[in-house]
Write a protein that holds these residues in place. Structure first.
Motif, short mmCIF file in Angstrom:
data_model
loop_
_atom_site.label_atom_id
_atom_site.label_comp_id
_atom_site.label_asym_id
_atom_site.label_seq_id
_atom_site.Cartn_x
_atom_site.Cartn_y
_atom_site.Cartn_z
N PRO A 32 4.19 9.50 17.66
CA PRO A 32 3.96 10.66 16.78
C PRO A 32 4.43 10.42 15.34
O PRO A 32 4.00 11.11 14.43
N ARG A 33 5.33 9.44 15.13
CA ARG A 33 5.83 9.19 13.77
C ARG A 33 5.25 7.94 13.13
O ARG A 33 5.75 7.50 12.08
N LEU A 34 4.21 7.35 13.75
CA LEU A 34 3.54 6.22 13.09
C LEU A 34 2.86 6.76 11.83
O LEU A 34 2.03 7.68 11.92
N SER A 35 3.18 6.20 10.69
CA SER A 35 2.59 6.69 9.44
C SER A 35 1.10 6.39 9.38
O SER A 35 0.63 5.41 9.98
N ALA A 36 0.37 7.18 8.59
CA ALA A 36 -1.03 6.83 8.31
C ALA A 36 -1.01 5.48 7.61
O ALA A 36 -0.21 5.25 6.70
N GLY A 37 -1.84 4.57 8.06
CA GLY A 37 -1.86 3.21 7.47
C GLY A 37 -1.13 2.20 8.32
O GLY A 37 -1.27 0.99 8.12
N VAL A 79 -2.58 -4.45 17.00
CA VAL A 79 -3.46 -3.31 17.29
C VAL A 79 -3.54 -2.49 16.01
O VAL A 79 -2.51 -2.08 15.45
N THR A 80 -4.77 -2.27 15.55
CA THR A 80 -4.95 -1.49 14.32
C THR A 80 -5.83 -0.28 14.58
O THR A 80 -6.57 -0.23 15.58
N PHE A 81 -5.76 0.66 13.65
CA PHE A 81 -6.54 1.90 13.73
C PHE A 81 -7.49 1.93 12.53
O PHE A 81 -7.35 1.13 11.60
N ALA A 82 -8.40 2.89 12.52
CA ALA A 82 -9.38 2.94 11.42
C ALA A 82 -8.67 3.05 10.07
O ALA A 82 -9.15 2.51 9.07
N ASP A 83 -7.49 3.72 10.04
CA ASP A 83 -6.82 3.91 8.75
C ASP A 83 -5.76 2.84 8.46
O ASP A 83 -5.07 2.91 7.44
N SER A 84 -5.60 1.86 9.35
CA SER A 84 -4.55 0.85 9.13
C SER A 84 -4.86 0.04 7.87
O SER A 84 -5.99 -0.41 7.69
N VAL A 85 -3.84 -0.17 7.06
CA VAL A 85 -4.04 -1.06 5.90
C VAL A 85 -3.82 -2.49 6.37
O VAL A 85 -3.13 -2.75 7.36
N GLY A 86 -4.43 -3.42 5.67
CA GLY A 86 -4.21 -4.85 5.95
C GLY A 86 -4.89 -5.35 7.21
O GLY A 86 -4.50 -6.39 7.75
N ARG A 87 -5.91 -4.60 7.71
CA ARG A 87 -6.59 -5.08 8.93
C ARG A 87 -7.15 -6.49 8.71
O ARG A 87 -7.73 -6.75 7.67
N GLY A 88 -6.93 -7.36 9.66
CA GLY A 88 -7.40 -8.75 9.53
C GLY A 88 -6.45 -9.61 8.71
O GLY A 88 -6.80 -10.74 8.35
N SER A 89 -5.23 -9.13 8.43
CA SER A 89 -4.28 -9.91 7.62
C SER A 89 -4.04 -11.29 8.24
O SER A 89 -3.82 -12.26 7.54
N ALA A 113 0.83 -1.21 0.00
CA ALA A 113 0.00 0.00 0.00
C ALA A 113 0.87 1.26 0.00
O ALA A 113 0.34 2.38 0.02
N GLY A 114 2.17 1.09 0.02
CA GLY A 114 3.08 2.25 -0.04
C GLY A 114 3.12 3.06 1.24
O GLY A 114 3.44 4.25 1.22
N VAL A 115 2.79 2.43 2.38
CA VAL A 115 2.88 3.17 3.66
C VAL A 115 4.35 3.50 3.91
O VAL A 115 5.20 2.61 3.88
N PRO A 116 4.66 4.78 4.11
CA PRO A 116 6.07 5.14 4.22
C PRO A 116 6.67 4.78 5.57
O PRO A 116 5.97 4.77 6.59
N GLY A 117 7.96 4.47 5.56
CA GLY A 117 8.68 4.29 6.82
C GLY A 117 9.33 2.94 6.96
O GLY A 117 9.26 2.07 6.09
N VAL A 118 9.94 2.79 8.11
CA VAL A 118 10.70 1.58 8.41
C VAL A 118 9.83 0.58 9.17
O VAL A 118 8.76 0.93 9.68
N LEU A 119 10.30 -0.65 9.26
CA LEU A 119 9.78 -1.61 10.24
C LEU A 119 10.62 -1.39 11.49
O LEU A 119 11.85 -1.57 11.44
#
Ligand SMILES: C[S@@+](CC[C@H](N)C(=O)[O-])C[C@H]1O[C@@H](n2cnc3c(N)ncnc32)[C@H](O)[C@@H]1O
Length: 324
Positions: free
Chosen positions: A211-216, A267-277, A95-101
């Motif tokens: 504060p730096r958790l990306s959207a998604g 733990v997921t948020f409303a905007d998290s991608v892959g919910r229920g993966s 989904a192109g969510v930016p950032g590191v693991l």
């Protein structure tokens, strides 16, 4: 639930984001109709490669284990648990969510070795942050069984293990207690993976990184047991799950928690991608354990008992040349 490129090729009417449909989606993906799509083949190939690789890493760590009570395998997680993290990383990446693991909680580097393969395959960076001297002094209210310096793996040990079992080029290691090492953290995080045992440590991670958790983004934690979750809410007020719930409540951030497997939760948020993966991976797992690997599945089921570790050691000794 599905990586976006895979969701895009589902037949009309087959839901991509309904965990109740995970069985039907898995069956279709593994059918000739599903396998006709490159996106499905690439996703399944990633999972299969990670399944085999993580188990190979686990076998290597099995032989490393010291006679310690809490982590006799030199690892405090399992190949299977980490496969669920890698599966979710695939969704986040697609989904192109930016950032590191970001890994918080490395010990001797087992989880970092496994996840370095996933990051290497996807071209993501794994950043592992740890004191590299074990747990800090547990404060009041932490479980009695933890002691200062438990799960201590040194930076040198982790580097060596990564060079032997992982993909070191995909990993950055940062040393220091979270209270200081993560204060002022300024890099985007696509997926947060925590295995830190203590309430105070989980709190320090979130204070620094949230504060730096990306959207998604989403977060995985290693201490979430089935009884800690009811109807998507964390109902345990101690240890890392308690810290996560109270942190998110204080910020008014809506979230949903789920037990995944073993001691792993998400733990997921409303905007998290892959919910229920994890529900889709549950359904795909029997196919990843191919017919030749029933013995391996049996090892997972019994949790790598000490007897098996001893057997592995004996085999290793038998394989040595006299005097070698
Ligand atoms: C259970 S071990 C991690 C196991 C590892 N993920 C594995 O797969 O084997 C917990 C780790 O958290 C680290 N840790 C816990 N609290 C910490 C803190 N406040 N600052 C830095 N490291 C911490 C410990 O040093 C230890 O390496």
């Amino acid at each position: 639930m599905l990586p976006r490129p895979v969701a895009a090729v589902l037949p009309p009417g087959m839901p991509a984001d309904d965990p109740e449909a995970a069985g039907a989606v898995a069956e279709w993906l593994l059918s000739p109709a599903g396998l006709a799509h490159g996106a499905a083949r690439r996703y399944l190939a990633f999972l299969k490669l990670m399944y085999e690789t993580f188990h190979a890493v686990q076998e290597g760590f099995l032989l490393l284990g010291e006679e310690r009570d809490r982590a006799p395998r030199g690892a405090a997680t399992s190949a299977l648990e980490l496969l669920y993290v890698a599966n979710h990383l695939y969704c986040v990446d697609a989904a192109g969510v930016p950032g590191v693991l970001l890994e918080c909680g490395t010990y001797k580097g087992f989880s970092a070795c496994c996840l370095s393969h996933a990051c290497g395959a996807l071209g993501r960076k794994l950043v592992a942050v740890d004191s590299f001297r074990g747990l800090p002094e547990p404060g009041a209210g932490e479980p009695d069984h933890y002691r200062r310096a438990d799960f201590g793996g040194s930076l040198e040990e982790v580097r060596e293990n990564l060079a032997t079992h992982g993909r070191p080029e995909a990993v950055e290691l940062h040393e220091g207690y979270y209270e200081t090492s993560l204060a002022g953290w300024d890099r985007p995080v696509a997926l947060l993976w925590m295995d830190v045992d203590l309430y105070a440590s989980a709190r320090a991670v979130l204070d620094g990184v949230y504060p730096r958790l990306s959207a998604g983004a989403a977060l995985f934690t290693h201490e979430l047991l089935p009884e800690h979750v009811e109807a998507g809410a964390i109902v345990h007020d101690r240890e890392p799950p308690g810290a996560i719930a109270s942190f998110l409540r204080q910020r008014g951030r809506e979230h949903a928690a789920a037990h995944v497997t073993g001691c792993l939760g998400v733990v997921t948020f409303a905007d998290s991608v892959g919910r229920g993966s994890h529900r889709l991976l549950d359904a795909l797992l029997p196919e990843l354990r191919d017919r030749d690997h029933r013995a391996r599945a049996a090892v997972e089921a019994i949790g790598l008992r000490p007897a098996l570790r001893d057997l592995a050691r004996r085999r290793l000794r038998l394989g040595r040349r006299p005097g070698g």
